[in-house]
Design an enzyme around this catalytic site. Structure first.
Site, mmCIF file in Angstrom:
data_model
loop_
_atom_site.group_PDB
_atom_site.id
_atom_site.type_symbol
_atom_site.label_atom_id
_atom_site.label_comp_id
_atom_site.label_asym_id
_atom_site.label_seq_id
_atom_site.Cartn_x
_atom_site.Cartn_y
_atom_site.Cartn_z
ATOM 1 N N LYS A 121 -8.818 -11.067 5.035
ATOM 2 C CA LYS A 121 -9.286 -11.374 6.392
ATOM 3 C C LYS A 121 -10.671 -10.796 6.621
ATOM 4 O O LYS A 121 -11.544 -11.450 7.209
ATOM 5 C CB LYS A 121 -8.293 -10.832 7.415
ATOM 6 C CG LYS A 121 -8.678 -11.105 8.863
ATOM 7 C CD LYS A 121 -7.664 -10.474 9.803
ATOM 8 C CE LYS A 121 -7.654 -8.970 9.631
ATOM 9 N NZ LYS A 121 -6.628 -8.308 10.457
ATOM 10 N N ARG A 126 1.130 -15.679 26.273
ATOM 11 C CA ARG A 126 2.215 -15.733 27.250
ATOM 12 C C ARG A 126 1.990 -14.785 28.432
ATOM 13 O O ARG A 126 2.606 -14.944 29.477
ATOM 14 C CB ARG A 126 3.540 -15.406 26.579
ATOM 15 C CG ARG A 126 3.642 -13.997 26.048
ATOM 16 C CD ARG A 126 4.975 -13.748 25.380
ATOM 17 N NE ARG A 126 5.075 -12.389 24.864
ATOM 18 C CZ ARG A 126 6.149 -11.901 24.244
ATOM 19 N NH1 ARG A 126 7.200 -12.686 24.068
ATOM 20 N NH2 ARG A 126 6.169 -10.664 23.803
ATOM 21 N N TYR A 145 -3.996 -3.198 -8.850
ATOM 22 C CA TYR A 145 -2.848 -2.448 -8.333
ATOM 23 C C TYR A 145 -1.749 -2.376 -9.385
ATOM 24 O O TYR A 145 -1.109 -1.328 -9.569
ATOM 25 C CB TYR A 145 -2.321 -3.099 -7.058
ATOM 26 C CG TYR A 145 -2.961 -2.572 -5.787
ATOM 27 C CD1 TYR A 145 -2.212 -1.879 -4.851
ATOM 28 C CD2 TYR A 145 -4.310 -2.776 -5.512
ATOM 29 C CE1 TYR A 145 -2.777 -1.389 -3.683
ATOM 30 C CE2 TYR A 145 -4.896 -2.304 -4.356
ATOM 31 C CZ TYR A 145 -4.129 -1.606 -3.442
ATOM 32 O OH TYR A 145 -4.711 -1.121 -2.298
ATOM 33 N N HIS A 204 -32.319 8.071 15.768
ATOM 34 C CA HIS A 204 -32.959 7.007 16.547
ATOM 35 C C HIS A 204 -33.842 6.138 15.658
ATOM 36 O O HIS A 204 -34.523 6.657 14.765
ATOM 37 C CB HIS A 204 -33.805 7.645 17.661
ATOM 38 C CG HIS A 204 -34.490 6.662 18.533
ATOM 39 N ND1 HIS A 204 -33.825 5.935 19.495
ATOM 40 C CD2 HIS A 204 -35.790 6.266 18.572
ATOM 41 C CE1 HIS A 204 -34.682 5.138 20.104
ATOM 42 N NE2 HIS A 204 -35.892 5.322 19.560
ATOM 43 N N TYR A 250 -4.640 -8.385 18.009
ATOM 44 C CA TYR A 250 -5.817 -8.300 17.136
ATOM 45 C C TYR A 250 -5.883 -9.457 16.149
ATOM 46 O O TYR A 250 -6.968 -9.975 15.864
ATOM 47 C CB TYR A 250 -5.857 -6.945 16.425
ATOM 48 C CG TYR A 250 -4.842 -6.743 15.319
ATOM 49 C CD1 TYR A 250 -5.173 -6.981 13.997
ATOM 50 C CD2 TYR A 250 -3.554 -6.299 15.601
ATOM 51 C CE1 TYR A 250 -4.259 -6.789 12.974
ATOM 52 C CE2 TYR A 250 -2.633 -6.099 14.590
ATOM 53 C CZ TYR A 250 -2.979 -6.349 13.284
ATOM 54 O OH TYR A 250 -2.065 -6.168 12.274
ATOM 55 N N ILE A 251 -4.734 -9.904 15.619
ATOM 56 C CA ILE A 251 -4.752 -11.001 14.652
ATOM 57 C C ILE A 251 -5.242 -12.283 15.310
ATOM 58 O O ILE A 251 -6.063 -13.022 14.746
ATOM 59 C CB ILE A 251 -3.360 -11.192 14.028
ATOM 60 C CG1 ILE A 251 -2.936 -9.946 13.257
ATOM 61 C CG2 ILE A 251 -3.347 -12.407 13.090
ATOM 62 C CD1 ILE A 251 -1.520 -9.998 12.716
ATOM 63 N N THR A 311 -2.315 -0.030 7.470
ATOM 64 C CA THR A 311 -2.294 0.276 6.042
ATOM 65 C C THR A 311 -2.572 1.751 5.733
ATOM 66 O O THR A 311 -1.839 2.364 4.957
ATOM 67 C CB THR A 311 -3.305 -0.626 5.302
ATOM 68 O OG1 THR A 311 -2.841 -1.975 5.381
ATOM 69 C CG2 THR A 311 -3.432 -0.223 3.847
ATOM 70 N N GLY A 343 -2.181 -12.763 21.754
ATOM 71 C CA GLY A 343 -3.320 -12.113 22.379
ATOM 72 C C GLY A 343 -3.699 -10.810 21.726
ATOM 73 O O GLY A 343 -4.498 -10.050 22.267
ATOM 74 N N THR A 363 0.917 -6.901 1.846
ATOM 75 C CA THR A 363 0.256 -7.684 2.889
ATOM 76 C C THR A 363 -1.239 -7.417 2.950
ATOM 77 O O THR A 363 -2.045 -8.341 2.993
ATOM 78 C CB THR A 363 0.897 -7.388 4.256
ATOM 79 O OG1 THR A 363 2.250 -7.842 4.243
ATOM 80 C CG2 THR A 363 0.148 -8.106 5.371
ATOM 81 N N CYS A 364 -1.634 -6.154 2.956
ATOM 82 C CA CYS A 364 -3.040 -5.818 3.158
ATOM 83 C C CYS A 364 -3.934 -6.459 2.104
ATOM 84 O O CYS A 364 -4.956 -7.068 2.415
ATOM 85 C CB CYS A 364 -3.226 -4.305 3.154
ATOM 86 S SG CYS A 364 -4.940 -3.798 3.425
ATOM 87 N N SER A 397 0.812 -1.215 0.000
ATOM 88 C CA SER A 397 0.000 0.000 0.000
ATOM 89 C C SER A 397 0.842 1.260 0.000
ATOM 90 O O SER A 397 0.590 2.200 -0.759
ATOM 91 C CB SER A 397 -0.935 -0.012 1.207
ATOM 92 O OG SER A 397 -1.819 -1.109 1.146
ATOM 93 N N GLY A 398 1.856 1.311 0.866
ATOM 94 C CA GLY A 398 2.705 2.492 0.943
ATOM 95 C C GLY A 398 3.561 2.681 -0.286
ATOM 96 O O GLY A 398 3.691 3.790 -0.818
ATOM 97 N N GLU A 455 -9.032 -11.980 16.018
ATOM 98 C CA GLU A 455 -9.817 -11.997 14.789
ATOM 99 C C GLU A 455 -9.939 -13.403 14.220
ATOM 100 O O GLU A 455 -11.039 -13.859 13.878
ATOM 101 C CB GLU A 455 -9.189 -11.049 13.762
ATOM 102 C CG GLU A 455 -9.398 -9.588 14.115
ATOM 103 C CD GLU A 455 -8.629 -8.629 13.228
ATOM 104 O OE1 GLU A 455 -8.974 -7.431 13.215
ATOM 105 O OE2 GLU A 455 -7.682 -9.062 12.548
ATOM 106 N N GLU A 488 -26.235 6.430 18.379
ATOM 107 C CA GLU A 488 -26.810 7.528 19.143
ATOM 108 C C GLU A 488 -26.356 7.516 20.605
ATOM 109 O O GLU A 488 -26.407 8.544 21.295
ATOM 110 C CB GLU A 488 -28.330 7.494 19.065
ATOM 111 C CG GLU A 488 -28.976 6.345 19.820
ATOM 112 C CD GLU A 488 -30.509 6.381 19.747
ATOM 113 O OE1 GLU A 488 -31.086 7.450 20.042
ATOM 114 O OE2 GLU A 488 -31.099 5.352 19.395
ATOM 115 N N CYS A 493 -5.425 -7.558 5.700
ATOM 116 C CA CYS A 493 -6.705 -7.000 6.111
ATOM 117 C C CYS A 493 -7.828 -7.218 5.111
ATOM 118 O O CYS A 493 -8.975 -7.418 5.509
ATOM 119 C CB CYS A 493 -6.549 -5.517 6.424
ATOM 120 S SG CYS A 493 -5.517 -4.583 5.292
#
Length: 448
Positions: A51, A199, A99, A437, A178-179, A312, A176, A42-43, A15-16, A182, A442, A48
């Site tokens: 995934k 761990r 891309y 609402h 985010y990956i 990303t 432990g 990777t993304c 991406s970068g 998820e 809200e 991401c």
């Protein structure tokens, strides 16, 4: 005529790297990119994007069950992992081609091979071709960290998770963050028996403790098992293909798959950084200044390889800022304050700004507002899962300095509220906003 083959040579087409290359070319530079695997990084290829597609697929497990309470009789349902897997991989192919087309449409030369810095302004490709460039940009991203212990070669990483021949009946996930959380949610919804080995005793370090605790409670209620303060001793492959896992701090386990999700390390191996004299940090990350420049004047780096913020959208902003600075005489830097983030767990988490703990340490006097509620959809479906929204306010200025959410669609809701936090709006500004609402969002303008 330039003394170099290219004005810019980018190593890595994630991406970068893609953003930096196409913008630099639009500014009039002659640009080349080398990518050893697949354009997109990777993304797009193994992170991401695919995934999130699996997350969408996993959500149907609960949606199909909840549909009964909304009047839908669907009959018997079944899940076909191979169909979803191949659909996702097919869309990854499509995106990678897009891309590549983007680069080519911007007159960027694409070398589909590995590149290494071999001298001053010099790059050598895997084919043996040697080229020169006035500037070199390293945008090689990061790779999954792999644990090292007897039998660790039997484990997989998130890279391989997208290509599994079938959903493991029993899967153990190390980590432990985010990956880990998820993929735990994804495989649980696909019918696997899931356990997480961590761990430490902390889930989702960096996120507000209340959200981490809520996700743990919900995940355990769903049937995901957790082994805290536990490390791996060994993995042995059994004759039937299953894996016998010996643990330090807990009982041995027999599973069908072990997935390492223990963070990501800067991808710097074999880049020739030592030859170029580029300074690196403790875990190999490339050290750069606020303009993404290394200690070598003509070499820059953006994205995860710098280990600043491994997201990303951050890499894209860094690539844009680099190209504008170097090739458009428009010096730009990236602000790393108030970056929103999300965990696409089940349910998802999103956050922006300071956690309660961080705010107390930095500001001292704060006000905390909280809404602990059961989303309407869950009420009708008979699902006891509760959402939790937190707002952190600087008591001295009334500015909202942090918002933290766990519940359905939290990342989608957060994007708009992140603008408000970035803009420095106050709790009074939120209170003055009329609610929509009935919505979950809200809650954030009704906090008392």
């Amino acid at each position: 005529m330039s003394d170099y083959d290219f004005d810019l040579f980018t190593i890595g087409a994630g991406s970068g790297g893609v953003r930096a290359s196409r913008v630099a070319s639009a500014h009039g530079a002659k640009v080349a990119v080398a990518e050893e695997y697949r354009v997109g990084g990777t993304c797009v290829i193994r992170g991401c994007v695919p995934k999130k597609m699996l997350v969408y697929g996993a959500h149907f497990a609960e949606d199909l069950e909840d549909a009964k309470q909304f009047g839908w009789d669907l009959g018997e349902t079944s899940f076909d992992w191979e169909r979803l897997r191949d659909t996702v991989l097919g869309d990854v192919d499509r995106l990678s081609k897009l891309y590549t087309e983007t680069l080519e449409n911007h007159d960027v030369t694409v070398f589909e091979e590995r590149a290494e810095i071999t001298g001053d302004h010099e790059i050598t490709l895997a084919s043996g071709k040697v080229v020169t460039a006035k500037y070199i940009l390293i945008a090689t991203g990061a790779e999954p960290a792999v644990l090292d212990f007897p039998g660790s070669e039997h484990a997989i990483t998130s890279n391989e998770a997208f290509h599994l021949p079938e959903v493991p009946k029993r899967i153990m996930i190390a980590g432990g963050g985010y990956i880990a959380n998820e993929f735990a949610g994804i495989f649980h919804e696909f019918g696997a028996k899931v356990c997480i080995v961590n761990r430490s005793d902390t889930l989702l370090r960096g996120y507000d403790q209340a959200l981490s605790d809520r996700l743990l409670k919900i995940s355990m209620t769903k049937g995901i098992n957790f082994h805290f303060n536990t490390t791996f001793k060994s993995i042995t492959k059994n004759d039937d293909g299953s894996l016998h896992v010996e643990l330090n701090g807990d009982d041995d386990q027999t599973v069908d798959c072990v997935l390492f999700a223990t963070g990501r390390s800067p991808n710097v191996e074999g880049l020739g950084l030592d030859v170029a004299g580029v300074e690196q940090g403790r875990i190999g990350e490339i050290l750069v200044d606020e303009y993404s420049k290394t200690n070598v004047d003509h070499i820059y780096a953006v994205g995860d390889v710098t280990n600043r913020v491994q997201l990303t959208p951050v890499a894209i902003r860094e690539g844009q800022a680099f190209a504008d600075t170097v090739f458009n005489n428009d010096p730009r830097t990236v602000s790393y304050d108030h970056i929103p983030s999300a965990v696409f767990s089940h349910p998802p988490i999103s956050a922006v700004g300071l956690t309660e703990g961080e705010a107390r340490n930095q500001l001292g006097n704060i006000r905390v507002y909280q809404s602990d509620f059961r989303p309407m959809k869950n009420v009708v479906a008979g699902r006891n899962e509760r959402g939790l929204y937190k707002m952190i306010v600087d008591a001295a200025t009334d500015k909202v300095v942090g918002i933290h959410m766990i519940g359905p669609d939290s990342p989608e809701i957060m994007q708009g509220f992140a603008v408000a936090v970035k803009a420095g709006l106050t709790k009074a500004d939120f209170d003055a906003t009329v609610a929509i609402h009935p919505t979950m969002a809200e809650e954030l303008v009704l906090l008392k």
